[in-house]
Scaffold this motif. Structure first.
Motif, PDB file in Angstrom:
ATOM      1  N   LEU A   6      -7.584  45.374  94.012  1.00 17.37           N
ATOM      2  CA  LEU A   6      -9.028  45.387  94.217  1.00 17.37           C
ATOM      3  C   LEU A   6      -9.295  44.947  95.644  1.00 17.37           C
ATOM      4  CD1 LEU A   6     -10.004  43.514  90.917  1.00 17.37           C
ATOM      5  CD2 LEU A   6      -9.588  45.973  91.232  1.00 17.37           C
ATOM      6  N   ILE A   7      -9.866  45.833  96.456  1.00 18.03           N
ATOM      7  CA  ILE A   7     -10.032  45.502  97.870  1.00 18.03           C
ATOM      8  C   ILE A   7     -11.332  46.097  98.409  1.00 18.03           C
ATOM      9  CG2 ILE A   7      -8.519  47.461  98.521  1.00 18.03           C
ATOM     10  CD1 ILE A   7      -7.569  45.613 100.908  1.00 18.03           C
ATOM     11  N   PRO A   8     -12.472  45.592  97.916  1.00 13.63           N
ATOM     12  CA  PRO A   8     -13.777  46.102  98.362  1.00 13.63           C
ATOM     13  C   PRO A   8     -14.356  45.307  99.534  1.00 13.63           C
ATOM     14  CG  PRO A   8     -14.107  44.608  96.546  1.00 13.63           C
ATOM     15  CD  PRO A   8     -12.607  44.630  96.805  1.00 13.63           C
ATOM     16  N   ASP A   9     -15.214  45.949 100.279  1.00 15.24           N
ATOM     17  CA  ASP A   9     -16.085  45.268 101.230  1.00 15.24           C
ATOM     18  C   ASP A   9     -17.291  44.762 100.432  1.00 15.24           C
ATOM     19  OD1 ASP A   9     -17.266  44.309 103.519  1.00 15.24           O
ATOM     20  OD2 ASP A   9     -17.513  46.258 104.486  1.00 15.24           O
ATOM     21  N   SER A  10     -18.102  43.922 101.041  1.00 16.46           N
ATOM     22  CA  SER A  10     -19.331  43.492 100.385  1.00 16.46           C
ATOM     23  C   SER A  10     -20.324  44.649 100.319  1.00 16.46           C
ATOM     24  CB  SER A  10     -19.966  42.324 101.152  1.00 16.46           C
ATOM     25  OG  SER A  10     -20.341  42.745 102.453  1.00 16.46           O
ATOM     26  N   PHE A  11     -21.260  44.567  99.396  1.00 16.81           N
ATOM     27  CA  PHE A  11     -22.424  45.450  99.391  1.00 16.81           C
ATOM     28  C   PHE A  11     -23.531  44.631 100.044  1.00 16.81           C
ATOM     29  CE2 PHE A  11     -21.407  48.269  95.431  1.00 16.81           C
ATOM     30  CZ  PHE A  11     -20.146  48.547  95.956  1.00 16.81           C
ATOM     31  N   LYS A  12     -23.732  44.826 101.321  1.00 14.00           N
ATOM     32  CA  LYS A  12     -24.593  43.941 102.106  1.00 14.00           C
ATOM     33  C   LYS A  12     -25.980  43.789 101.482  1.00 14.00           C
ATOM     34  CE  LYS A  12     -22.191  44.505 106.493  1.00 14.00           C
ATOM     35  NZ  LYS A  12     -20.993  45.075 105.867  1.00 14.00           N
ATOM     36  N   GLY A  13     -26.407  42.535 101.372  1.00 10.82           N
ATOM     37  CA  GLY A  13     -27.702  42.242 100.797  1.00 10.82           C
ATOM     38  C   GLY A  13     -27.716  42.264  99.289  1.00 10.82           C
ATOM     39  N   THR A  14     -26.534  42.457  98.675  1.00  9.42           N
ATOM     40  CA  THR A  14     -26.476  42.582  97.221  1.00  9.42           C
ATOM     41  C   THR A  14     -25.386  41.720  96.615  1.00  9.42           C
ATOM     42  OG1 THR A  14     -27.254  44.861  97.427  1.00  9.42           O
ATOM     43  CG2 THR A  14     -26.330  44.211  95.311  1.00  9.42           C
ATOM     44  N   MET A  15     -24.107  42.040  96.933  1.00  4.81           N
ATOM     45  CA  MET A  15     -22.974  41.332  96.356  1.00  4.81           C
ATOM     46  C   MET A  15     -21.913  41.079  97.422  1.00  4.81           C
ATOM     47  SD  MET A  15     -22.370  43.402  92.755  1.00  4.81           S
ATOM     48  CE  MET A  15     -22.525  45.025  93.524  1.00  4.81           C
ATOM     49  N   SER A  16     -21.293  39.910  97.352  1.00  2.00           N
ATOM     50  CA  SER A  16     -20.182  39.616  98.248  1.00  2.00           C
ATOM     51  C   SER A  16     -18.936  40.351  97.754  1.00  2.00           C
ATOM     52  CB  SER A  16     -19.902  38.113  98.280  1.00  2.00           C
ATOM     53  OG  SER A  16     -19.355  37.674  97.043  1.00  2.00           O
ATOM     54  N   SER A  17     -17.953  40.505  98.625  1.00  4.63           N
ATOM     55  CA  SER A  17     -16.717  41.170  98.221  1.00  4.63           C
ATOM     56  C   SER A  17     -16.006  40.391  97.117  1.00  4.63           C
ATOM     57  CB  SER A  17     -15.802  41.376  99.427  1.00  4.63           C
ATOM     58  OG  SER A  17     -15.625  40.179 100.150  1.00  4.63           O
ATOM     59  N   ALA A  18     -16.111  39.052  97.139  1.00  4.95           N
ATOM     60  CA  ALA A  18     -15.486  38.244  96.093  1.00  4.95           C
ATOM     61  C   ALA A  18     -16.150  38.493  94.732  1.00  4.95           C
ATOM     62  CB  ALA A  18     -15.557  36.766  96.454  1.00  4.95           C
ATOM     63  N   GLU A  19     -17.484  38.600  94.725  1.00  8.59           N
ATOM     64  CA  GLU A  19     -18.194  38.904  93.475  1.00  8.59           C
ATOM     65  C   GLU A  19     -17.783  40.268  92.937  1.00  8.59           C
ATOM     66  OE1 GLU A  19     -22.587  37.390  93.213  1.00  8.59           O
ATOM     67  OE2 GLU A  19     -22.239  38.080  95.259  1.00  8.59           O
ATOM     68  N   ILE A  20     -17.667  41.222  93.814  1.00 10.02           N
ATOM     69  CA  ILE A  20     -17.288  42.569  93.391  1.00 10.02           C
ATOM     70  C   ILE A  20     -15.889  42.562  92.794  1.00 10.02           C
ATOM     71  CG2 ILE A  20     -16.822  44.916  94.200  1.00 10.02           C
ATOM     72  CD1 ILE A  20     -19.001  44.380  96.362  1.00 10.02           C
ATOM     73  N   CYS A  21     -14.978  41.836  93.427  1.00  8.37           N
ATOM     74  CA  CYS A  21     -13.614  41.734  92.896  1.00  8.37           C
ATOM     75  C   CYS A  21     -13.619  41.176  91.478  1.00  8.37           C
ATOM     76  CB  CYS A  21     -12.764  40.838  93.793  1.00  8.37           C
ATOM     77  SG  CYS A  21     -12.106  41.652  95.264  1.00  8.37           S
ATOM     78  N   GLN A  22     -14.435  40.147  91.244  1.00 13.49           N
ATOM     79  CA  GLN A  22     -14.461  39.524  89.925  1.00 13.49           C
ATOM     80  C   GLN A  22     -14.978  40.505  88.860  1.00 13.49           C
ATOM     81  OE1 GLN A  22     -13.258  36.304  89.021  1.00 13.49           O
ATOM     82  NE2 GLN A  22     -13.421  37.466  87.111  1.00 13.49           N
ATOM     83  N   ILE A  23     -16.040  41.241  89.181  1.00 13.70           N
ATOM     84  CA  ILE A  23     -16.584  42.207  88.233  1.00 13.70           C
ATOM     85  C   ILE A  23     -15.568  43.315  87.959  1.00 13.70           C
ATOM     86  CG2 ILE A  23     -18.386  43.955  87.901  1.00 13.70           C
ATOM     87  CD1 ILE A  23     -20.235  42.101  89.587  1.00 13.70           C
ATOM     88  N   MET A  24     -14.914  43.781  89.013  1.00 20.71           N
ATOM     89  CA  MET A  24     -13.889  44.813  88.845  1.00 20.71           C
ATOM     90  C   MET A  24     -12.729  44.295  87.996  1.00 20.71           C
ATOM     91  SD  MET A  24     -13.604  46.631  92.607  1.00 20.71           S
ATOM     92  CE  MET A  24     -14.724  47.952  93.089  1.00 20.71           C
ATOM     93  N   ALA A  25     -12.300  43.064  88.271  1.00 15.53           N
ATOM     94  CA  ALA A  25     -11.168  42.486  87.538  1.00 15.53           C
ATOM     95  C   ALA A  25     -11.486  42.359  86.056  1.00 15.53           C
ATOM     96  CB  ALA A  25     -10.809  41.128  88.122  1.00 15.53           C
ATOM     97  N   ASP A  26     -12.701  41.932  85.734  1.00 18.22           N
ATOM     98  CA  ASP A  26     -13.092  41.800  84.326  1.00 18.22           C
ATOM     99  C   ASP A  26     -13.027  43.157  83.624  1.00 18.22           C
ATOM    100  OD1 ASP A  26     -13.548  39.103  84.691  1.00 18.22           O
ATOM    101  OD2 ASP A  26     -15.732  39.312  84.914  1.00 18.22           O
ATOM    102  N   ALA A  27     -13.468  44.206  84.309  1.00 17.14           N
ATOM    103  CA  ALA A  27     -13.452  45.536  83.711  1.00 17.14           C
ATOM    104  C   ALA A  27     -12.025  46.029  83.503  1.00 17.14           C
ATOM    105  CB  ALA A  27     -14.228  46.514  84.598  1.00 17.14           C
TER     106      ALA A  27
END
Length: 388
Positions: A6-27
């Protein structure tokens, strides 16, 4: 799936890259409970670059009070100390757009605080400085950073001054001999995710000036000032920045760091991927999930999704891009190694509405992708094939 990166950039103004990683990991774990997950939240030089490095390779965040975008107005900024020799500096921490909200004035803002951070890190022992050039509120050609590091700028009357985006044409002489000795021994790498030149139709002022609050007249003034500053650099330092791709990043900070500190410009994502040894990490991966706020034609210049795909492609690892939005011209990403692109904006609603539900939409999109993946690769199938 044996191993998922899992290696995303942040969604600026919405989610940090760490938050995105966590959501992806849970899925991923919902559908493939035994999968090994390697989470590498990244940034390509803008906001979040320091945190991304610290999360990926370790180290500590050092807080320093320096000048903010306006001279004489201090801010609590920071840099990342990765080890005794390496420091990461995020220019947005001291001269970023959020720091001038409601007061945008690119003709007056300065990168002085960036130079202060560089000097502080060097005095603490760092000999390799990685500078993220993104998210700037400035257009000063990095002269503020250079002045903070000891380099002298003098006007026609011989008076020393600190140039800003609106006064680069006052530079009659540059004295680089007074550069702080701690910085003379440093190697400087600039993380840059754009290829815009310093000035002209695609230059720093023309392309990025409006988002910094510049009117059309001010854009023309800023562009003329960058030309004047570039001429002074050629005259006194013998460095010609006119045709250098990426020199216009962060209001010319990238070009200024090249001229004043001998810095090298690299795609931000490549610097990160080298730091986390991505080529080795991806070699035995089953799939890579990456993403960014919007994928379009500009992404092809080397932002996170395309940078990751280029590294994974030679190893035959599928790369799935999960993004906030899809713009014109993104199709070239497929030629770079991206296997599929999915937008989380399932309802096709405006950003102001989409950002409120971004987390749940990301989770739903990942769930849909992985449900389909399970039809192609049921749980345990890869393991059974290997064992047999």
């Amino acid at each position: 799936m044996r191993k998922v990166i899992l290696i995303p950039d942040s969604f600026k103004g919405t989610m940090s890259s760490a938050e995105i990683c966590q959501i992806m990991a849970d899925a991923v774990h919902t559908h493939y409970p035994d999968a090994e997950i390697v989470a590498l939240p990244v940034a390509d030089g803008g906001e979040g670059s320091v945190d991304a490095f610290l999360t990926a390779v370790g180290g500590e965040k050092v807080t320093v009070e320096v000048n903010g975008p306006f001279p004489g107005e201090p801010v609590a900024a920071f840099y990342g100390r990765l080890d005794e020799q390496t420091a990461v500096i995020e220019m947005a921490a001291t001269a970023g757009l959020p720091l001038v909200e409601g007061r945008q004035a690119p003709e007056r803002t300065t990168t002085h605080g960036v130079g202060e951070l560089m000097l502080t890190a060097a005095r603490a022992g760092a000999r390799h400085l990685i500078v993220g050039a993104g998210g700037s509120a400035t257009n000063d050609l990095g002269t503020g950073a250079a002045a903070a590091a000891g380099i002298g700028f003098f006007d026609a009357a011989g008076e020393r001054f600190m140039p800003t985006g609106g006064s680069l044409d006052r530079i009659a002489r540059i004295d680089i001999s007074t550069l702080a000795p701690e910085l003379r021994d440093c190697t400087v790498t600039v993380m840059c995710d754009i290829d815009n030149p310093l000035y002209g139709e695609r230059g720093a002022a023309a392309v990025f000036g409006p988002q910094k609050g510049a009117s059309p007249d001010l854009v023309r003034l800023l562009d003329d000032q960058l030309r004047a500053g570039s001429t002074a650099i050629v005259r006194d330092l013998g460095v010609d920045l006119a045709e250098v791709p990426g020199a216009g990043a962060a209001g010319g900070l990238a070009g200024g760091l090249m001229a004043f500190f001998g810095a090298s410009l690299r795609q931000g994502i490549d610097v990160v991927l080298d730091a986390v040894d991505f080529d080795q990490v991806v070699s035995d991966a089953s799939m890579v999930f990456t993403g960014e706020g919007k994928i379009d034609s500009q992404s092809l210049s080397g932002k996170v999704v395309v940078g990751v795909a280029r590294r994974a492609k030679p190893r035959g690892v599928p790369v799935v891009a999960v993004v906030g939005d899809i713009g014109d011209g993104f199709e070239g990403a497929y030629d770079e190694g991206v296997s599929a692109v999915f937008s989380i904006n399932n309802l096709a609603i405006p950003f102001a509405q989409a950002r409120v539900r971004a987390r749940q939409d990301l989770a739903l999109t990942m769930d849909s992708i992985l449900r389909f993946a399970r039809q192609l690769l049921p749980v345990g199938a890869e393991r059974a094939t290997t064992a047999g």
